[in-house]
Design a protein around this motif. Structure first.
Motif, PDB file in Angstrom:
ATOM      1  N   TYR A  90       5.077 -16.370   6.866  1.00  0.00           N
ATOM      2  CA  TYR A  90       6.429 -16.520   6.332  1.00  0.00           C
ATOM      3  C   TYR A  90       7.146 -15.180   6.359  1.00  0.00           C
ATOM      4  O   TYR A  90       6.536 -14.150   6.635  1.00  0.00           O
ATOM      5  CB  TYR A  90       6.363 -17.078   4.893  1.00  0.00           C
ATOM      6  CG  TYR A  90       5.464 -18.279   4.828  1.00  0.00           C
ATOM      7  CD1 TYR A  90       5.894 -19.512   5.313  1.00  0.00           C
ATOM      8  CD2 TYR A  90       4.142 -18.174   4.385  1.00  0.00           C
ATOM      9  CE1 TYR A  90       5.053 -20.611   5.324  1.00  0.00           C
ATOM     10  CE2 TYR A  90       3.287 -19.265   4.403  1.00  0.00           C
ATOM     11  CZ  TYR A  90       3.745 -20.474   4.874  1.00  0.00           C
ATOM     12  OH  TYR A  90       2.904 -21.549   4.912  1.00  0.00           O
ATOM     13  N   GLY A 127      -8.003  -5.480   4.706  1.00  0.00           N
ATOM     14  CA  GLY A 127      -7.802  -4.155   4.139  1.00  0.00           C
ATOM     15  C   GLY A 127      -8.618  -3.114   4.855  1.00  0.00           C
ATOM     16  O   GLY A 127      -9.178  -3.367   5.926  1.00  0.00           O
ATOM     17  N   TYR A 158      -7.866   4.330   3.996  1.00  0.00           N
ATOM     18  CA  TYR A 158      -6.761   5.128   4.559  1.00  0.00           C
ATOM     19  C   TYR A 158      -6.816   6.525   3.953  1.00  0.00           C
ATOM     20  O   TYR A 158      -5.986   6.897   3.144  1.00  0.00           O
ATOM     21  CB  TYR A 158      -5.402   4.434   4.348  1.00  0.00           C
ATOM     22  CG  TYR A 158      -5.139   3.927   2.946  1.00  0.00           C
ATOM     23  CD1 TYR A 158      -5.692   2.740   2.485  1.00  0.00           C
ATOM     24  CD2 TYR A 158      -4.332   4.660   2.071  1.00  0.00           C
ATOM     25  CE1 TYR A 158      -5.450   2.291   1.197  1.00  0.00           C
ATOM     26  CE2 TYR A 158      -4.078   4.214   0.786  1.00  0.00           C
ATOM     27  CZ  TYR A 158      -4.648   3.031   0.352  1.00  0.00           C
ATOM     28  OH  TYR A 158      -4.407   2.594  -0.924  1.00  0.00           O
ATOM     29  N   THR A 193       0.814  -1.221   0.000  1.00  0.00           N
ATOM     30  CA  THR A 193       0.000   0.000   0.000  1.00  0.00           C
ATOM     31  C   THR A 193       0.851   1.276   0.000  1.00  0.00           C
ATOM     32  O   THR A 193       0.585   2.214  -0.748  1.00  0.00           O
ATOM     33  CB  THR A 193      -0.932  -0.007   1.229  1.00  0.00           C
ATOM     34  OG1 THR A 193      -1.642  -1.245   1.216  1.00  0.00           O
ATOM     35  CG2 THR A 193      -1.920   1.138   1.198  1.00  0.00           C
ATOM     36  N   TYR A 209      -1.789  -5.006  -7.744  1.00  0.00           N
ATOM     37  CA  TYR A 209      -0.381  -5.406  -7.735  1.00  0.00           C
ATOM     38  C   TYR A 209      -0.266  -6.815  -7.189  1.00  0.00           C
ATOM     39  O   TYR A 209      -1.185  -7.329  -6.528  1.00  0.00           O
ATOM     40  CB  TYR A 209       0.473  -4.441  -6.895  1.00  0.00           C
ATOM     41  CG  TYR A 209      -0.010  -4.311  -5.468  1.00  0.00           C
ATOM     42  CD1 TYR A 209      -0.938  -3.330  -5.128  1.00  0.00           C
ATOM     43  CD2 TYR A 209       0.429  -5.184  -4.460  1.00  0.00           C
ATOM     44  CE1 TYR A 209      -1.416  -3.219  -3.832  1.00  0.00           C
ATOM     45  CE2 TYR A 209      -0.043  -5.078  -3.167  1.00  0.00           C
ATOM     46  CZ  TYR A 209      -0.954  -4.097  -2.846  1.00  0.00           C
ATOM     47  OH  TYR A 209      -1.433  -3.994  -1.564  1.00  0.00           O
TER      48      TYR A 209
END
Ligand code: HAM
Length: 435
Positions: free
Chosen positions: A120, A284, A287, A82, A105
């Motif tokens: 991970y 998500g 923002y 982001t 993306y």
């Protein structure tokens, strides 16, 4: 000396990647169907970009970033996508070209977390970001897109959780009320929550400690503290989720671990795949302050990212068949020269060809063709070369026939299609429809 991959970073081998490709293709298809265009930000960014956007007192920034110094540059391997996309959005003045931007993306992210199933240190995210749309229709559409994608992939027991943590005034009012409630009982909170009470009190809401959760039972609630426009935004989001046919639950304790969120936050979880506490497949939120904080105009934004490893684990063990394959097996010099041009002709027609140019026996070449799962093998020895023919072996039906060299390409395409009819190779070669 033998080396091993870095702890928490996985090699992805070709067989495994077939399922990855299916997932990535399904994601890209949905992203395009929803009007998103691909964006590829760099993997290294200035460390300060993440400090500023994700927040100084988050786990990601405080403990998990891989940073390096080169000359006078402090860089970090991106822990998420982001911040880099937002930086690029500002840097390229995208707002001056279009009022609303939809980017997707896909790529590796890095966080030095304790590795376990579904968690991970190098992991892959696929994400979408929308700039210039204050929602809540966009918020609901993004969540609905995730649900569509996961349903299409056959992932079961999906759970969608949504919340709103407000923005501006209702956020600071809520923060104050929470601190006021927790301060008298601070001594009973876990050590982590005590630290957070001073620096990041909202994160106490998603504390993993049972004792903390019991203490929080009478705490003020995010959603019921919403006022004015924040309230209306959240109510419309819930209504729109209904319109998109997305079952969801409101979780007033959902705050997420990144500081940039305002108003809407959400998660999609699944019980499939034995992921335990790592069962959040995608997360998500909105923002709305980040673009301005990174030096741009005040542009609202929302997005999500899904963890590809987690999504794959919840898809279970699915066998994805390889595309049909033709093994081209020359014997002798003349056969090899002809095979080289035949390989080109077959590939021009979209046939996947493995040319076995080793100086081995036919028997060993056939064994390898079998091992590769080839449907058809073409044998050209020097005698075939002289006669201008090729032997076509259907490896599934165990049949063989001779065919003139100038018809070999068309006959191979036909044979591969036939060999797929037994269900082993579901798709014919791409060029079949070209005649
Ligand atoms: P996040 O919640 O930190 O959000 O990560 C999103 C997803 O990435 C998680 O739900 C999980 O599936 C996956 N993930 C995170 N950490 C790991 C890990 N160590 N190993 C495996 N998978 C992991 C973000 O990254 C935000 N950038 C999402 C966003 C986009 N918000 C707005 N736009």
């Amino acid at each position: 000396m033998q080396f091993r991959a870095v702890k928490g970073m996985n090699d992805l081998l070709p067989e495994e990647l077939r399922l990855w490709h299916r997932l990535e293709a399904a994601f890209v298809q949905q992203a395009k169907l929803h009007g998103f265009a691909e964006m590829r930000p760099p993997i290294l960014e200035p460390t300060q970009l993440f400090v500023r956007s994700i927040g100084e007192v988050t786990d990601v920034v405080q403990k998990e970033m891989y940073t390096l110094t080169r000359g006078d540059e402090n860089l970090a391997l991106r822990p998420e996508g982001t911040a880099g996309c937002a930086r690029a959005y500002v840097q390229h003045s995208v707002l001056s070209r279009e009022p609303v931007t939809r980017w997707y993306y896909l790529g590796p992210m890095f966080r030095a977390e304790r590795p376990q199933r579904g968690r991970y240190r190098q992991f892959y995210q696929a994400g979408c970001e929308i700039y210039g749309d204050a929602g809540p229709v966009a918020d609901a559409e993004l969540i609905a897109m995730l649900v569509r994608l996961f349903r299409e992939l056959g992932i079961e027991s999906l759970k969608v959780k949504v919340n709103s943590i407000g923005n501006g005034e209702s956020r600071s009012r809520f923060r104050e009320a929470l601190v006021e409630y927790l301060t008298p009982i601070a001594g009973q909170l876990s050590e982590l929550s005590q630290q957070r009470l001073e620096r990041n009190p909202l994160r106490i809401l998603d504390s993993k400690s049972d004792a903390d959760q019991r203490l929080l039972e009478g705490a003020p609630s995010t959603v019921s503290s919403l006022t004015g426009e924040d309230r209306a935004h959240f109510d419309k989001l819930c209504a729109m989720l209904g319109a998109f046919g997305v079952p969801f639950e409101v979780d007033p304790k959902l705050v997420r671990g990144l500081d940039y969120y305002t108003r809407t936050v959400f998660e999609v979880q699944s019980d499939a795949g034995n992921l335990g506490a790592q069962n959040t497949l995608a997360a998500g939120g909105r923002y709305d302050n980040m673009i301005a904080e990174l030096g741009g105009k005040s542009v609202p934004a929302i997005g999500f990212a899904m963890g590809l490893e987690r999504v794959l684990l919840s898809m279970g063990d699915r066998v994805v068949e390889a595309e049909p394959l033709c093994a081209l097996l020359p014997l002798g010099d003349k056969g090899t020269v002809l095979a080289a041009s035949l390989a080109g002709q077959l590939r021009d027609r979209g046939v996947r060809v493995e040319l076995d140019g080793r100086d081995n026996s036919l028997k060993s070449k056939l064994r390898r063709a079998d091992g590769l799962g080839a449907g058809v093998a073409l044998v050209i020895g020097d005698s075939e070369a002289e006669k201008g023919v090729v032997q076509i072996k259907n490896l599934r039906a165990s049949t063989q026939r001779e065919c003139p060299l100038d018809q070999a390409t068309a006959e191979t395409v036909l044979e591969l299609t036939m060999s797929g009819k037994d269900g082993q190779n579901p798709s014919p070669p791409a060029a079949e429809s070209q005649g």
